[in-house]
Design a protein around this motif. Sequence first.
Motif, PDB file in Angstrom:
ATOM      1  N   ASP A 195       0.814  -1.212   0.000  1.00 48.82           N
ATOM      2  CA  ASP A 195       0.000   0.000   0.000  1.00 48.82           C
ATOM      3  C   ASP A 195       0.857   1.275   0.000  1.00 48.82           C
ATOM      4  O   ASP A 195       1.610   1.546   0.921  1.00 48.82           O
ATOM      5  CB  ASP A 195      -0.917  -0.018   1.234  1.00 48.82           C
ATOM      6  N   THR A 196       0.697   2.081  -1.042  1.00 49.15           N
ATOM      7  CA  THR A 196       1.464   3.323  -1.142  1.00 49.15           C
ATOM      8  C   THR A 196       0.763   4.478  -0.420  1.00 49.15           C
ATOM      9  O   THR A 196       1.353   5.533  -0.231  1.00 49.15           O
ATOM     10  CB  THR A 196       1.640   3.747  -2.620  1.00 49.15           C
ATOM     11  N   GLY A 197      -0.514   4.257  -0.079  1.00 47.52           N
ATOM     12  CA  GLY A 197      -1.277   5.324   0.566  1.00 47.52           C
ATOM     13  C   GLY A 197      -1.828   6.299  -0.448  1.00 47.52           C
ATOM     14  O   GLY A 197      -2.111   7.447  -0.149  1.00 47.52           O
ATOM     15  N   PHE A 198      -2.017   5.832  -1.665  1.00 50.83           N
ATOM     16  CA  PHE A 198      -2.435   6.705  -2.757  1.00 50.83           C
ATOM     17  C   PHE A 198      -3.864   7.229  -2.601  1.00 50.83           C
ATOM     18  O   PHE A 198      -4.133   8.396  -2.846  1.00 50.83           O
ATOM     19  CB  PHE A 198      -2.280   5.975  -4.094  1.00 50.83           C
ATOM     20  N   GLU A 199      -4.785   6.371  -2.196  1.00 46.76           N
ATOM     21  CA  GLU A 199      -6.186   6.788  -2.082  1.00 46.76           C
ATOM     22  C   GLU A 199      -6.409   7.714  -0.897  1.00 46.76           C
ATOM     23  O   GLU A 199      -6.070   7.386   0.227  1.00 46.76           O
ATOM     24  CB  GLU A 199      -7.082   5.561  -1.950  1.00 46.76           C
ATOM     25  N   THR A 200      -6.975   8.860  -1.159  1.00 54.00           N
ATOM     26  CA  THR A 200      -7.258   9.833  -0.105  1.00 54.00           C
ATOM     27  C   THR A 200      -8.688  10.321  -0.261  1.00 54.00           C
ATOM     28  O   THR A 200      -9.276  10.218  -1.332  1.00 54.00           O
ATOM     29  CB  THR A 200      -6.329  11.056  -0.221  1.00 54.00           C
ATOM     30  N   LYS A 201      -9.224  10.889   0.795  1.00 52.46           N
ATOM     31  CA  LYS A 201     -10.537  11.518   0.707  1.00 52.46           C
ATOM     32  C   LYS A 201     -10.329  13.014   0.541  1.00 52.46           C
ATOM     33  O   LYS A 201      -9.435  13.585   1.148  1.00 52.46           O
ATOM     34  CB  LYS A 201     -11.328  11.229   1.969  1.00 52.46           C
ATOM     35  N   SER A 202     -11.152  13.615  -0.290  1.00 50.08           N
ATOM     36  CA  SER A 202     -10.976  15.034  -0.564  1.00 50.08           C
ATOM     37  C   SER A 202     -12.226  15.837  -0.199  1.00 50.08           C
ATOM     38  O   SER A 202     -13.160  15.956  -0.991  1.00 50.08           O
ATOM     39  CB  SER A 202     -10.630  15.228  -2.030  1.00 50.08           C
ATOM     40  N   PHE A 259     -12.835  10.628  -5.155  1.00 52.25           N
ATOM     41  CA  PHE A 259     -12.566  11.541  -4.043  1.00 52.25           C
ATOM     42  C   PHE A 259     -13.211  11.149  -2.722  1.00 52.25           C
ATOM     43  O   PHE A 259     -12.925  11.753  -1.691  1.00 52.25           O
ATOM     44  CB  PHE A 259     -12.872  12.999  -4.402  1.00 52.25           C
ATOM     45  N   TRP A 260     -14.056  10.091  -2.741  1.00 51.88           N
ATOM     46  CA  TRP A 260     -14.628   9.616  -1.470  1.00 51.88           C
ATOM     47  C   TRP A 260     -15.062   8.163  -1.589  1.00 51.88           C
ATOM     48  O   TRP A 260     -15.538   7.746  -2.630  1.00 51.88           O
ATOM     49  CB  TRP A 260     -15.829  10.471  -1.036  1.00 51.88           C
ATOM     50  N   PRO A 309      -1.569  10.194   3.349  1.00 54.09           N
ATOM     51  CA  PRO A 309      -0.824   8.975   3.685  1.00 54.09           C
ATOM     52  C   PRO A 309       0.425   8.816   2.813  1.00 54.09           C
ATOM     53  O   PRO A 309       1.453   8.325   3.276  1.00 54.09           O
ATOM     54  CB  PRO A 309      -1.824   7.857   3.396  1.00 54.09           C
ATOM     55  N   PHE A 355       9.236   2.179  -4.746  1.00 54.03           N
ATOM     56  CA  PHE A 355       8.069   2.804  -4.109  1.00 54.03           C
ATOM     57  C   PHE A 355       7.439   3.856  -5.022  1.00 54.03           C
ATOM     58  O   PHE A 355       6.233   3.849  -5.273  1.00 54.03           O
ATOM     59  CB  PHE A 355       8.490   3.430  -2.769  1.00 54.03           C
TER      60      PHE A 355
END
Lengths: 186, 186
Positions: free
Chosen positions: A86-93, B31-32, B94, B113
């Motif tokens: 997991d690179t932590g790519f998905e974020t909430k905006s 985005f969510w 993240p 990475f």
Amino acid sequence: MLKHGILGLLNYGAMTGYDIMLTFKNSLRFFWSAQTSQIYRELQTLKNKGWVKDENISQNGKPDKKLFSITASGKEELNRWLLEDDTGFETKSPILMKTFFRGERSIEENVEFFKRIQAECQEFISGMQASPPNITKYQKMVKNPENAIYWKMTIEYGIMYIKMVNEWTNKCIQELEDLKNESTDD
Amino acid sequence: MLKHGILGLLNYGAMTGYDIMLTFKNSLRFFWSAQTSQIYRELQTLKNKGWVKDENISQNGKPDKKLFSITASGKEELNRWLLEDDTGFETKSPILMKTFFRGERSIEENVEFFKRIQAECQEFISGMQASPPNITKYQKMVKNPENAIYWKMTIEYGIMYIKMVNEWTNKCIQELEDLKNESTDD
DNA sequence: TTAATCATGTAACACGTTACATGATTGC
DNA sequence: GCAATCATGTAACGTGTTACATGATTAA
């Protein structure tokens, strides 16, 4: 994520909960925030997992402080986290959530919304110039000075991101003004 | 934020929890994200607050479904949220947390990475091309076609963001390779 | 004397994730 | 017959926020 952030900081050297809070506030603020309430709780969890240990330090007159340091199994966990897929790519905006539903409000109000974002971009840049994340200070603290390259990368991301958001808001405002002109032309 | 996202969707028309889940999955995904477990819980909270109401619809043979719709006070709350000062600018990243602490790993591993992030950028773009958030479909569903301009803005942001991240990873990889060459030159 | 900084937390609530549970219909 | 889709949830846990609580030292 916070757990591993704390492990990462303790990996540079022993710290109190208060020190950790200050580091988040001074140097990681533009990509992560954490209240003391959460930090002290996570430190207990990390201790229960055996990833950190604490030592009471008595100070002359002042109340005791607890110095936390990373354990061998804590270092293992930090490295496991760094190596996981997991690179932590998905974020909430939240910013896009608020944009998505703006059809409910007037064009004028929405232009104001985007201008407020631009003002926040400006604040961010000013804040960065006033007190840039203090890299050289950390560099001395840490044995391996190569860490600094990764710290600089996060700052570079921050700058590129702000520029992008600023450019995006300009486009949005332009589109809204075009729409307003079209409707007054009829 | 999820509460207001749900209110915003119900403001376009009545939906079941399942419909809401599909909309998040199909159109707001970049985005969510939201699981059904969370959606059904939030719907109960929204109902308790009087912001939505539900109606049981019996279907021939199939189990009943619950159609949720927004109430007058729900619309008020949606508008209060759209007008509040907070733009939602501050986010947690993240990806930067994982970057910040990479000094612990080798340069080669860290190049990997960043290449993995680039692959995810590519996936995102492919996913966008394969099934772009279906704007025209919504446009028919909704009375006010002007909403589409804001939906398009979120997509534009998504594209600009991915391009920026891709550019950033290129820079990062370049820096790491320069560092590697310097050390072999010695 | 007053505000800021150092220093540690608890309690309650809000929001998000993972795993589990059930059962009908529709299309291949 | 089997997988996908429609449809609804519970339970437990993990993470994040807000408000409250205490008390010493230091600098203006």
